[in-house]
Scaffold this motif. Structure first.
Motif, PDB file in Angstrom:
ATOM      1  N   LEU A 165       0.830  -1.208   0.000  1.00  9.88           N
ATOM      2  CA  LEU A 165       0.000   0.000   0.000  1.00  9.88           C
ATOM      3  C   LEU A 165       0.864   1.256   0.000  1.00  9.88           C
ATOM      4  O   LEU A 165       0.613   2.204  -0.760  1.00  9.88           O
ATOM      5  N   TYR A 166       1.879   1.271   0.838  1.00  9.66           N
ATOM      6  CA  TYR A 166       2.737   2.458   0.912  1.00  9.66           C
ATOM      7  C   TYR A 166       3.433   2.701  -0.421  1.00  9.66           C
ATOM      8  O   TYR A 166       3.491   3.840  -0.906  1.00  9.66           O
ATOM      9  N   ARG A 167       3.961   1.650  -1.018  1.00 15.64           N
ATOM     10  CA  ARG A 167       4.659   1.808  -2.292  1.00 15.64           C
ATOM     11  C   ARG A 167       3.713   2.199  -3.421  1.00 15.64           C
ATOM     12  O   ARG A 167       4.154   2.690  -4.461  1.00 15.64           O
ATOM     13  N   SER A 168       2.417   1.974  -3.213  1.00 18.04           N
ATOM     14  CA  SER A 168       1.419   2.368  -4.210  1.00 18.04           C
ATOM     15  C   SER A 168       0.894   3.770  -3.953  1.00 18.04           C
ATOM     16  O   SER A 168      -0.106   4.186  -4.548  1.00 18.04           O
ATOM     17  N   GLY A 169       1.535   4.502  -3.047  1.00 15.82           N
ATOM     18  CA  GLY A 169       1.123   5.865  -2.746  1.00 15.82           C
ATOM     19  C   GLY A 169      -0.052   5.960  -1.801  1.00 15.82           C
ATOM     20  O   GLY A 169      -0.741   6.988  -1.763  1.00 15.82           O
ATOM     21  N   ARG A 170      -0.278   4.922  -1.003  1.00 12.05           N
ATOM     22  CA  ARG A 170      -1.442   4.882  -0.118  1.00 12.05           C
ATOM     23  C   ARG A 170      -0.985   4.777   1.340  1.00 12.05           C
ATOM     24  O   ARG A 170      -1.264   3.819   2.033  1.00 12.05           O
ATOM     25  N   GLN A 171      -0.303   5.812   1.790  1.00 13.75           N
ATOM     26  CA  GLN A 171       0.235   5.811   3.145  1.00 13.75           C
ATOM     27  C   GLN A 171      -0.870   5.679   4.189  1.00 13.75           C
ATOM     28  O   GLN A 171      -0.745   4.909   5.153  1.00 13.75           O
ATOM     29  N   ALA A 172      -1.962   6.422   4.020  1.00  7.50           N
ATOM     30  CA  ALA A 172      -3.048   6.384   5.003  1.00  7.50           C
ATOM     31  C   ALA A 172      -3.643   4.981   5.102  1.00  7.50           C
ATOM     32  O   ALA A 172      -3.943   4.493   6.203  1.00  7.50           O
ATOM     33  N   ASP A 173      -3.816   4.323   3.962  1.00  2.63           N
ATOM     34  CA  ASP A 173      -4.361   2.963   3.982  1.00  2.63           C
ATOM     35  C   ASP A 173      -3.391   1.992   4.651  1.00  2.63           C
ATOM     36  O   ASP A 173      -3.808   1.060   5.343  1.00  2.63           O
ATOM     37  N   ALA A 174      -2.101   2.200   4.433  1.00  4.34           N
ATOM     38  CA  ALA A 174      -1.103   1.341   5.069  1.00  4.34           C
ATOM     39  C   ALA A 174      -1.167   1.478   6.585  1.00  4.34           C
ATOM     40  O   ALA A 174      -1.121   0.481   7.321  1.00  4.34           O
ATOM     41  N   LEU A 175      -1.296   2.709   7.063  1.00  4.47           N
ATOM     42  CA  LEU A 175      -1.377   2.936   8.506  1.00  4.47           C
ATOM     43  C   LEU A 175      -2.693   2.421   9.080  1.00  4.47           C
ATOM     44  O   LEU A 175      -2.732   1.898  10.200  1.00  4.47           O
ATOM     45  N   ALA A 176      -3.772   2.550   8.309  1.00  8.40           N
ATOM     46  CA  ALA A 176      -5.061   2.021   8.762  1.00  8.40           C
ATOM     47  C   ALA A 176      -5.007   0.503   8.874  1.00  8.40           C
ATOM     48  O   ALA A 176      -5.587  -0.088   9.798  1.00  8.40           O
ATOM     49  N   SER A 177      -4.302  -0.136   7.950  1.00  4.75           N
ATOM     50  CA  SER A 177      -4.145  -1.589   8.010  1.00  4.75           C
ATOM     51  C   SER A 177      -3.406  -1.991   9.279  1.00  4.75           C
ATOM     52  O   SER A 177      -3.763  -2.981   9.940  1.00  4.75           O
ATOM     53  N   TYR A 178      -2.388  -1.229   9.633  1.00  5.67           N
ATOM     54  CA  TYR A 178      -1.654  -1.504  10.871  1.00  5.67           C
ATOM     55  C   TYR A 178      -2.574  -1.402  12.087  1.00  5.67           C
ATOM     56  O   TYR A 178      -2.542  -2.259  12.982  1.00  5.67           O
ATOM     57  N   GLN A 179      -3.401  -0.361  12.127  1.00  4.88           N
ATOM     58  CA  GLN A 179      -4.280  -0.170  13.280  1.00  4.88           C
ATOM     59  C   GLN A 179      -5.303  -1.299  13.393  1.00  4.88           C
ATOM     60  O   GLN A 179      -5.642  -1.733  14.498  1.00  4.88           O
ATOM     61  N   ARG A 180      -5.794  -1.785  12.257  1.00  6.36           N
ATOM     62  CA  ARG A 180      -6.728  -2.919  12.302  1.00  6.36           C
ATOM     63  C   ARG A 180      -6.045  -4.157  12.862  1.00  6.36           C
ATOM     64  O   ARG A 180      -6.621  -4.891  13.671  1.00  6.36           O
ATOM     65  N   THR A 181      -4.818  -4.386  12.430  1.00  2.00           N
ATOM     66  CA  THR A 181      -4.070  -5.537  12.936  1.00  2.00           C
ATOM     67  C   THR A 181      -3.809  -5.396  14.429  1.00  2.00           C
ATOM     68  O   THR A 181      -3.964  -6.351  15.200  1.00  2.00           O
ATOM     69  N   ARG A 182      -3.417  -4.204  14.836  1.00  5.48           N
ATOM     70  CA  ARG A 182      -3.146  -3.961  16.254  1.00  5.48           C
ATOM     71  C   ARG A 182      -4.393  -4.211  17.099  1.00  5.48           C
ATOM     72  O   ARG A 182      -4.325  -4.853  18.158  1.00  5.48           O
ATOM     73  N   SER A 183      -5.541  -3.719  16.629  1.00  3.31           N
ATOM     74  CA  SER A 183      -6.786  -3.908  17.375  1.00  3.31           C
ATOM     75  C   SER A 183      -7.162  -5.384  17.454  1.00  3.31           C
ATOM     76  O   SER A 183      -7.596  -5.871  18.509  1.00  3.31           O
ATOM     77  N   ARG A 184      -6.981  -6.096  16.353  1.00  2.51           N
ATOM     78  CA  ARG A 184      -7.335  -7.519  16.328  1.00  2.51           C
ATOM     79  C   ARG A 184      -6.452  -8.320  17.284  1.00  2.51           C
ATOM     80  O   ARG A 184      -6.937  -9.193  18.015  1.00  2.51           O
ATOM     81  N   LEU A 185      -5.168  -8.036  17.286  1.00  2.00           N
ATOM     82  CA  LEU A 185      -4.256  -8.732  18.195  1.00  2.00           C
ATOM     83  C   LEU A 185      -4.618  -8.453  19.656  1.00  2.00           C
ATOM     84  O   LEU A 185      -4.588  -9.351  20.504  1.00  2.00           O
ATOM     85  N   ALA A 186      -4.955  -7.201  19.943  1.00  2.00           N
ATOM     86  CA  ALA A 186      -5.304  -6.832  21.317  1.00  2.00           C
ATOM     87  C   ALA A 186      -6.598  -7.513  21.752  1.00  2.00           C
ATOM     88  O   ALA A 186      -6.706  -8.027  22.879  1.00  2.00           O
ATOM     89  N   GLU A 187      -7.594  -7.532  20.856  1.00  2.00           N
ATOM     90  CA  GLU A 187      -8.894  -8.099  21.205  1.00  2.00           C
ATOM     91  C   GLU A 187      -8.835  -9.614  21.366  1.00  2.00           C
ATOM     92  O   GLU A 187      -9.437 -10.174  22.289  1.00  2.00           O
ATOM     93  N   GLU A 188      -8.130 -10.292  20.465  1.00  2.00           N
ATOM     94  CA  GLU A 188      -8.160 -11.751  20.456  1.00  2.00           C
ATOM     95  C   GLU A 188      -7.069 -12.387  21.305  1.00  2.00           C
ATOM     96  O   GLU A 188      -7.266 -13.474  21.857  1.00  2.00           O
ATOM     97  N   LEU A 189      -5.908 -11.721  21.399  1.00  2.00           N
ATOM     98  CA  LEU A 189      -4.783 -12.327  22.108  1.00  2.00           C
ATOM     99  C   LEU A 189      -4.267 -11.491  23.270  1.00  2.00           C
ATOM    100  O   LEU A 189      -3.430 -11.962  24.039  1.00  2.00           O
ATOM    101  N   GLY A 190      -4.745 -10.249  23.386  1.00  2.00           N
ATOM    102  CA  GLY A 190      -4.239  -9.374  24.431  1.00  2.00           C
ATOM    103  C   GLY A 190      -2.791  -8.981  24.210  1.00  2.00           C
ATOM    104  O   GLY A 190      -2.050  -8.754  25.171  1.00  2.00           O
ATOM    105  N   LEU A 191      -2.381  -8.861  22.937  1.00  2.00           N
ATOM    106  CA  LEU A 191      -0.985  -8.595  22.599  1.00  2.00           C
ATOM    107  C   LEU A 191      -0.862  -7.372  21.706  1.00  2.00           C
ATOM    108  O   LEU A 191      -1.796  -7.007  20.992  1.00  2.00           O
ATOM    109  N   GLU A 192       0.323  -6.773  21.748  1.00  2.00           N
ATOM    110  CA  GLU A 192       0.681  -5.717  20.814  1.00  2.00           C
ATOM    111  C   GLU A 192       1.347  -6.353  19.593  1.00  2.00           C
ATOM    112  O   GLU A 192       1.865  -7.471  19.672  1.00  2.00           O
TER     113      GLU A 192
END
Length: 237
Positions: A173-200
């Motif tokens: 995403l970042y290399r395709s000029g979509r920095q905001a989408d790349a960061l949003a993808s990170y936040q979704r992953t972070r939230s999922r890890l926290a909710e399901e595993l309690g991890l960062e």
């Protein structure tokens, strides 16, 4: 069980356990014998002459020729792809990984209900996703980030806790000029890890987010993909 252990003796008790577990009926041995007889008849037309199921004193052997079993061909192709990558033949390696994964027709052993087979199915599925991961890494190195975004988006939906795939999606995403989408993808992953595993997220994924935030030059450089050797603690659950 016979295909997973092709050309090796599978004890009769293993077959009984795979079908019934600890609750096998008194007629389990005779039922296995009947099923083997029926299967032997069906396989006689599909396999080469002289090959099929052989009865041994304590079990059965399914004899097959090289190339008869898709999983065997899959492993041969992935091994050849690994070798091509080691020799710097990235395009060839990509095509071999792609051909290997193309042999799949869905999740392994998905139509079978057996506790014994679930472990084998999980291992096979892990081999498949590993082949996809290796191919995607190479395609990113070859500059195909735009073409990979759609595929990676689908893979991340199916494997939301796989940090390696998430990192590859962020990179594409970042290399395709979509920095905001790349960061949003990170936040979704972070939230999922926290909710399901309690991890960062792992150290590598956090480092990738920081690199995206500061527009690090390494993210667009030719050669190694960020996190390419990454096999983080939560990368492949």
């Amino acid at each position: 069980m016979l295909l997973l252990n092709a050309n090796r003796v599978v004890p009769r008790e293993c077959l009984i356990n795979a079908v019934w577990g600890a609750q096998s009926p008194p007629t389990s041995r005779s039922q296995v014998h009947i099923c083997i007889s029926q299967l032997r008849h069906k396989l006689a037309e599909a396999l080469h002459d002289g090959h099929g199921i052989e009865t041994q004193p304590y079990g059965y052997v399914l004899h097959i020729e090289p190339g008869d079993l898709d999983v065997e061909v899959f492993r041969q192709k992935t091994a050849a792809a690994d070798l091509a990558q080691d020799r710097g033949r990235l395009e060839q390696a990509v095509e071999l990984y792609r051909a290997a994964v193309a042999l799949w027709r869905g999740p392994a052993l998905s139509d079978l209900e057996s506790e014994v087979l679930r472990g084998a199915a999980a291992q096979l599925d892990e081999e498949r996703i590993a082949a996809d991961e290796k191919r995607i890494e190479l395609e990113l190195r070859l500059g195909r980030h735009r073409a990979l975004v759609h595929e990676l988006t689908g893979l991340v939906v199916r494997h939301p806790l796989n940090e390696l795939l998430n990192g590859y999606l962020m990179t594409a995403l970042y290399r395709s000029g979509r920095q905001a989408d790349a960061l949003a993808s990170y936040q979704r992953t972070r939230s999922r890890l926290a909710e399901e595993l309690g991890l960062e997220p792992g150290r590598e994924l956090r480092a990738l987010e920081r690199a995206i935030l500061r527009h690090d030059d390494s993210l667009v450089a030719d050669g190694d993909v960020p996190c390419r050797s990454w096999d983080g603690q939560h990368g492949r659950p």
